[in-house]
Structure formats: structure tokens, C-alpha cells
Design a protein around this motif. Structure first.
Motif, short mmCIF file in Angstrom:
data_model
loop_
_atom_site.label_atom_id
_atom_site.label_comp_id
_atom_site.label_asym_id
_atom_site.label_seq_id
_atom_site.Cartn_x
_atom_site.Cartn_y
_atom_site.Cartn_z
N THR A 353 16.29 8.45 -18.61
CA THR A 353 16.96 7.54 -19.55
C THR A 353 18.33 7.12 -19.02
O THR A 353 18.70 5.94 -19.07
N GLU A 354 19.07 8.06 -18.50
CA GLU A 354 20.40 7.76 -17.95
C GLU A 354 20.28 6.81 -16.76
O GLU A 354 21.07 5.87 -16.61
N ALA A 355 19.26 7.02 -15.92
CA ALA A 355 19.07 6.15 -14.76
C ALA A 355 18.70 4.73 -15.20
O ALA A 355 19.18 3.75 -14.62
N VAL A 356 17.86 4.61 -16.22
CA VAL A 356 17.49 3.30 -16.74
C VAL A 356 18.74 2.55 -17.22
O VAL A 356 18.93 1.36 -16.93
N GLU A 357 19.59 3.26 -17.95
CA GLU A 357 20.81 2.61 -18.46
C GLU A 357 21.71 2.16 -17.32
O GLU A 357 22.30 1.07 -17.37
#
Length: 501
Positions: A353-357
Motif C-alpha cells: 500500500t505504501e509503495a502504491v501511494e
């Protein structure tokens, strides 16, 4: 004369081995069923008095007593949690302990607490430092009860005691290699594990599993659940005697696991390097194109060791995929997430999720046109995105994926199950299926396709009938090259805007 030291799993004591002990002694062996401190019914020890070190010392005292009495080879048997104090004792008395038997147990290493291989929330209900013993159907959460009679289940309920929580949370400390001696694994197939699963781990799992192909390591299967000392004490005693005689199935590292094609260290496709930027856990492979571009985030499998080098994003596979999609005009993002053990899926999901953001926030990325591409056991991380896809998620790609937790992956939280997550609202899926897949993984792919068809989800299938799991680093063939290119084109069609379609 062989002396067996039998150490049981949580909530139980030496009483659980009664029928096995009788059969071992009848066969001429010595057998010592250990009741660890605080685990006897009616114990007056408090939780503060007992931790893993306490239980290690319990086993050490038994071993010292056996050796002092002049017994022959000491065989230590650890069931479930019991393997932790067994390995601790072997580490403290390496010259006094012979064979180690892992009875339906994990492979803890130095620094691992027992909770690393337990179901999520196993110790959350601890009160006063004690984990309440299961009752009735609750036993199933701690391991399959297949084969147990009603009488055996009643006995478990009646004699089980709370487990001191620090025995499960204190890290195991080892100074040596647990596999530096004869070792036997006894796998209970009704609990989900079997020799075929171990073969899969040796062939394409993390390198630490290669030790299981050591000629000193043998394996047996028992067709029962997680409590064979209660469900099949006769066959278990026979297996233990055969293990002491150095019998058991030996494994080897298959040629495909160690083989490398002539162009080893490269990707099946000839892809040139692209500009690459490192942003924390994420690398961005950038296309030669103007304006915000679609992006594909690649999510590796695992579990992987935190010390593994190169890390997944520096491996030929992810480097190749990232560069390839950049050459097709999209941003290729590769990620090192923290799936270090089966209990780490929630943490790995946070990393995704952090990478997507991070990717969506980059000005060179069109944040409304994103694809997520999952590999191997990273496929379980696709569940959240299939169940509740955001509008910007145009595609989910899955390559030789695991799409439901195998039965013995008890530490994986229930939410990470793409078979249950896929539905009519799921984004289009590009599924790369290998024909020579590990059976335990292949069945999850079949179940996913059935669930997707039933829900009306869109699945583009890329079939490689002659390829293995992880084919990119071992099989550079026309089939694999065509499949990689076809899967990438399919993903890019879904994320491309009208101008690039």
C-alpha cells in the motif's frame, strides 16, 4: 539402546505420549515423555516463573540424566511448539544429543519465537500471562484434529492446561546449526503438510530450505491430523523407531533448481537498462516518454530472508520486468516488501500500500492508471485489491501465484485468500499459469479460476504447459519468452490511455 525424549506441543504434557511410550518400550527402546514446567495439570507455577528458557532447561536435565545412566543414542522428538525447547537443549548439549525429530513442527531458527508460526492472534487472549487452553472445536485452530476419537478430544479438553505466554513469545537462541546432525521430519498430511510440499520448498523456496536436501535429513508421512500421538500412536511409534534406524525418504535439489541457462543472470527477454531511481523500498524504471505514464508495480513472492542478497528488486526477474514495461512506455516499479515469514502478510500488505501511494504521487505517473503484478506466494497479497479495487486499479497480474493459503500455512491471516476475494467487481486479471507447478500451488490456481468464472470476473490466461515455478531464472525458451511478452502486453492494454491503446 536408543532413548527417545518426547516433548509435546502447547497446552499438553507427558501424558499425551502415553500410548507411544508403551509401544516404544515394548520394542526395546527407552522413552521419556517430558512434562515441561507449568504444564502439568494443577501446576502451582505462575506465568512469571516460566518462559522458553525454563523449558529448554527442563529438556537439558532429562538429557543429562539419560546420558549419566549410560543410555545409547538420544533421539529428541519435538512436536509443534516442543521443537523450540528441543532445539534449545540440543544447542546447549550438542555432544549429548543425537537425532532430532521434527514432528509436524516448523523450522525455527535463532531469534524466532514460537508465535512466528502460530495463527494470527494466538496469544492475544492471554490473561495473567497465560494463554487459555482450547476447548472442543477450538483445538482445530491449533492444528487439524483429523483422526482423533471423541474420547481423545475429551482427554485433550480435560488434561490441557494454559500455556505461559512467554514460552511462545521469547525468541529461541541458538549458537549452532540445528541441522548439523541426523534429522527427521514427520509430516502429518491431514494437517496440510507432506513430502511434496517440502520438495517444493527445496526446489523453489527460499535458499534456507536447501538444508532439507542434506543426506542426513529424512522424511516420513503419517495420514492423520496434528496429534498423531493420540490418533495413530502405533504408526507414530513405528516411524520413530525407523527414524532412529536412519530410514526415511531423502530429498535432493532438482537439477532445475540449480541449473542456469547459458545467459544466466539475465531476463528471458533481451531488455536494455533504463533510467532507475531508488525511493526507499521502491525502484522506478522510467520510460523514454513525455507526460504522466501508466505504472505497473511488481510484488515479489516469499517468504524471503531479510538478509537475502540480492534483494528481490535487484534480482534478474524483477529488474527484467521493470525494464521491460518501461520499454513499453509505462513506469515499472519494483518493491522489496517485508514478507519474512508466513505471519508477515499484514506487514507486507502495508508495504505494498505504501509503495502504491509513492508511485501514484510521482508526477511522472498517471495515478489513475495503475496495475499490480504479483508473483508466487506474493499472490496472496492480491486479495485486498481483488475484494475492494480502487478506481485507478486497472489490472491485477498474477504469475505462477499462490491464490489461497495451503492448509499448513496456519500463520497466514484469513483475509489473504484471493479465491474468496475475487468477485464481479474485481479488476481484470492477467494470470500466467505454469504447467509444471507444485501441486499444492496448482490447486489454488484451479480454485481461483473456478471462483472467477462463477463471479463473472475477467481473466486473461497465459499458459506455459512445459514451464516450472520461477521459470524466468532457469528456463529461457521460446515458450517462456513469448509468455512474458504476452502477459506484459495484456497488462499494458488495460492500463494504457486512449492515446496509447
Amino acid at each position: 539402546m536408543t532413548a527417545f525424549v518426547l516433548v509435546s506441543g502447547p497446552f499438553t504434557g507427558g501424558w499425551v505420549w502415553r500410548d507411544v511410550v508403551a509401544r516404544l518400550r515394548a520394542a526395546g527402546a527407552e522413552a521419556y515423555a517430558v512434562t515441561l514446567s507449568g504444564m502439568e495439570p494443577g501446576s502451582t507455577l505462575g506465568a512469571a516463573d516460566v518462559d522458553l528458557d525454563t523449558h529448554v532447561e527442563d529438556v537439558v536435565r532429562v538429557v543429562d540424566g539419560i546420558v549419566a545412566a549410560g543410555a545409547g543414542e538420544v533421539v529428541l522428538v519435538g512436536h509443534d511448539y516442543g521443537i523450540h525447547p528441543v532445539l534449545g537443549a540440543v544447542d546447549r548439549r550438542p555432544d549429548r544429543c543425537g537425532r532430532v525429530v521434527y514432528l509436524d513442527a516448523g523450522m525455527p531458527a535463532d531469534g524466532d519465537p514460537a508465535t512466528a508460526s502460530l495463527p494470527e492472534g494466538s496469544v492475544a487472549g492471554a490473561a495473567g500471562g497465560l494463554v487459555p487452553a482450547p476447548v472442543g472445536a477450538e483445538w482445530e485452530r491449533w492444528g487439524s484434529t483429523a483422526g482423533l476419537s471423541a474420547e481423545a478430544l475429551e482427554r485433550l479438553d480435560r488434561l490441557a492446561v494454559p500455556q505461559p505466554v512467554r514460552t511462545l513469545t521469547q525468541p529461541l537462541r541458538l549458537t549452532g546449526n540445528p541441522f548439523d546432525r541426523p534429522t527427521t521430519g514427520v509430516l502429518c498430511t491431514a494437517n496440510g503438510s507432506g513430502i511434496s510440499m517440502v520438495e517444493m520448498l527445496v526446489a523453489s523456496g527460499p535458499p534456507r530450505f536447501r538444508v532439507l536436501a542434506d543426506p542426513r535429513v529424512g522424511f516420513f508421512e503419517l495420514g492423520t491430523g496434528h496429534w498423531p500421538m493420540l490418533s495413530t500412536p502405533g504408526p507414530l511409534a513405528e516411524v520413530l523407531l525407523r527414524a532412529a534406524a536412519d530410514e526415511g525418504t531423502r530429498l535432493s535439489v532438482p537439477a532445475s533448481a540449480g541449473a542456469r541457462p547459458a545467459d544466466a543472470g539475465t531476463f528471458p527477454l533481451d531488455v536494455p537498462e533504463r533510467p532507475r531511481e531508488r525511493r526507499g523500498r521502491v525502484d522506478l524504471h522510467l520510460p523514454e516518454a513525455e507526460g504522466p505514464r501508466p505504472a505497473v508495480l511488481f510484488v515479489h513472492g516469499g517468504p524471503v530472508s531479510p538478509d537475502q542478497r540480492p534483494t528481490p528488486r535487484d534480482s534478474p526477474t524483477l529488474l527484467g520486468y521493470g525494464r521491460h514495461v518501461a520499454g513499453l512506455g509505462a513506469v515499472g516499479a519494483t518493491l522489496d516488501h517485508r514478507l519474512y515469514g508466513l505471519a508477515d502478510y499484514p506487514r507486507a500488505a502495508e508495504d505494498v500500500t505504501e509503495a502504491v501511494e509513492l508511485v501514484r504521487a510521482d508526477p511522472r505517473v498517471d495515478g489513475e492508471r495503475i496495475a499490480l503484478w504479483f508473483f508466487s506466494a506474493g499472490g496472496l497479497l492480491a486479495a485486498d485489491w481483488l475484494a475492494a479495487p480502487p478506481s485507478w486499479l486497472r489490472c491485477v497480474a498474477l504469475t505462477y501465484p499462490v491464490l489461497a493459503p495451503p492448509p499448513d500455512w496456519r500463520a497466514v491471516p484469513a483475509r489473504f485468500d484471493p479465491v474468496r476475494a475475487v468477485g464481479a467487481s474485481s479488476p481484470p486479471v492477467v494470470l500466467t499459469r505454469v504447467g509444471l507447478e507444485h501441486p499444492a500451488f496448482g490447486t489454488t490456481v484451479d480454485a481461483f479460476r473456478t471462483a472467477a468464472d462463477r463471479a463473472g470476473a475477467t481473466v486473461d490466461l497465459v499458459d506455459l504447459p512445459r514451464a516450472h515455478h520461477g521459470f524466468e531464472t532457469t528456463e529461457h525458451t521460446e515458450e517462456t519468452r513469448a509468455a512474458v511478452a504476452r502477459a506484459a502486453r495484456a497488462v499494458l492494454r488495460y492500463v494504457a490511455g486512449p492515446a496509447q491503446a
